[in-house]
Scaffold this active site. Structure first.
Site, short mmCIF file in Angstrom:
data_model
loop_
_atom_site.label_atom_id
_atom_site.label_comp_id
_atom_site.label_asym_id
_atom_site.label_seq_id
_atom_site.Cartn_x
_atom_site.Cartn_y
_atom_site.Cartn_z
N HIS A 158 -2.40 15.10 15.14
CA HIS A 158 -3.74 15.70 15.22
C HIS A 158 -3.86 16.56 16.48
O HIS A 158 -4.29 17.72 16.42
CB HIS A 158 -4.80 14.59 15.22
CG HIS A 158 -6.20 15.09 15.30
ND1 HIS A 158 -7.02 15.20 14.20
CD2 HIS A 158 -6.93 15.51 16.36
CE1 HIS A 158 -8.20 15.66 14.58
NE2 HIS A 158 -8.17 15.87 15.89
N GLU A 159 -3.44 16.01 17.62
CA GLU A 159 -3.53 16.76 18.87
C GLU A 159 -2.54 17.93 18.88
O GLU A 159 -2.86 19.01 19.37
CB GLU A 159 -3.31 15.84 20.08
CG GLU A 159 -4.27 14.68 20.19
CD GLU A 159 -5.75 15.06 20.07
OE1 GLU A 159 -6.13 16.17 20.49
OE2 GLU A 159 -6.53 14.25 19.54
N GLY A 191 -7.70 10.83 21.67
CA GLY A 191 -6.84 11.94 22.05
C GLY A 191 -7.69 13.15 22.37
O GLY A 191 -8.81 13.28 21.87
N CYS A 208 -12.76 14.22 14.70
CA CYS A 208 -12.31 15.09 15.78
C CYS A 208 -13.47 15.29 16.75
O CYS A 208 -14.60 15.55 16.32
CB CYS A 208 -11.85 16.43 15.21
SG CYS A 208 -11.31 17.61 16.45
N LEU A 209 -13.17 15.19 18.04
CA LEU A 209 -14.21 15.38 19.05
C LEU A 209 -14.79 16.79 19.02
O LEU A 209 -15.91 17.01 19.47
CB LEU A 209 -13.66 15.08 20.45
CG LEU A 209 -13.20 13.63 20.68
CD1 LEU A 209 -12.59 13.50 22.07
CD2 LEU A 209 -14.34 12.65 20.49
N GLN A 222 -9.24 21.95 23.53
CA GLN A 222 -10.56 21.40 23.24
C GLN A 222 -11.49 21.46 24.46
O GLN A 222 -12.70 21.33 24.31
CB GLN A 222 -10.45 19.96 22.75
CG GLN A 222 -9.84 19.84 21.37
CD GLN A 222 -9.76 18.41 20.93
OE1 GLN A 222 -8.80 17.70 21.25
NE2 GLN A 222 -10.78 17.96 20.22
N HIS A 260 -3.98 20.91 17.29
CA HIS A 260 -4.88 21.66 18.17
C HIS A 260 -4.10 22.69 19.00
O HIS A 260 -4.58 23.79 19.25
CB HIS A 260 -5.65 20.74 19.10
CG HIS A 260 -6.86 20.12 18.49
ND1 HIS A 260 -7.93 20.85 18.01
CD2 HIS A 260 -7.17 18.82 18.27
CE1 HIS A 260 -8.85 20.03 17.54
NE2 HIS A 260 -8.41 18.79 17.68
#
Length: 165
Positions: free
Chosen positions: A134-135, A44, A92-93, A49, A138
């Site tokens: 999670h997304e 994701g 997480c990226l 991000q 953000h």
């Protein structure tokens, strides 16, 4: 194909709430976000991000198991969530190299707009529900570390800072 730069913590944009999308999200931006997510081995990627402060994200929870299921959620709203949370490690990226235990509802009902403008509502559970949450976090300026108590957060941030180049 363009690979976008993924912002990493502590970039202040990761702590900001995003504005709703008005109009359309350009197809090339969506393609670039998917390309970026796949190149980073993620499942994701939320717009903030990559520095786009709007409420949308891309995800594909099945591509690593050879069952691609790409989705784009624009202006998502979590309409309902299961009451009993489940704790799992999340990566997480935007916080590379750090795994954090996060407690989240196992299932959610989400309403969103697709890129072509259609409004959808569906139920999601398991890893798909976790990825959406999670997304979605953000989009609200929340990162996985924000789910930790203060001592755990400090310990994770200390480890993260030591591991950064």
């Amino acid at each position: 194909m363009s690979i976008l730069q993924i912002l990493t913590w502590p970039d202040e944009r990761l702590s900001q709430r995003c504005a709703p999308v008005e109009g359309i999200v350009p197809d090339d931006l969506i393609r670039d976000m998917f390309d970026t997510m796949y190149a980073a081995k993620g499942r994701g990627l939320a717009a903030p991000q990559v520095g786009v402060m709007q409420r949308f994200f891309v995800m594909d929870v099945g591509w690593k198991e050879a069952t691609p299921s790409p989705m784009v959620m624009i202006n998502p709203v979590i309409m309902a969530a299961e009451r009993v949370p489940v704790e799992m490690e999340e990566v997480c990226l935007s916080i590379p190299g750090l795994s954090v235990p996060v407690s989240r509802p196992k299932a959610v009902t989400v309403q969103w707009t697709a890129p072509e403008g259609d409004i959808h509502m569906a139920d999601f559970d398991g890893f798909e529900a976790r990825c959406i949450q999670h997304e979605f976090d953000h989009l609200n300026g929340v990162i996985s570390l924000d789910h930790l108590d203060e001592p755990s957060r400090i310990a994770c941030l200390t480890a993260y800072e030591k591991a950064r180049p």
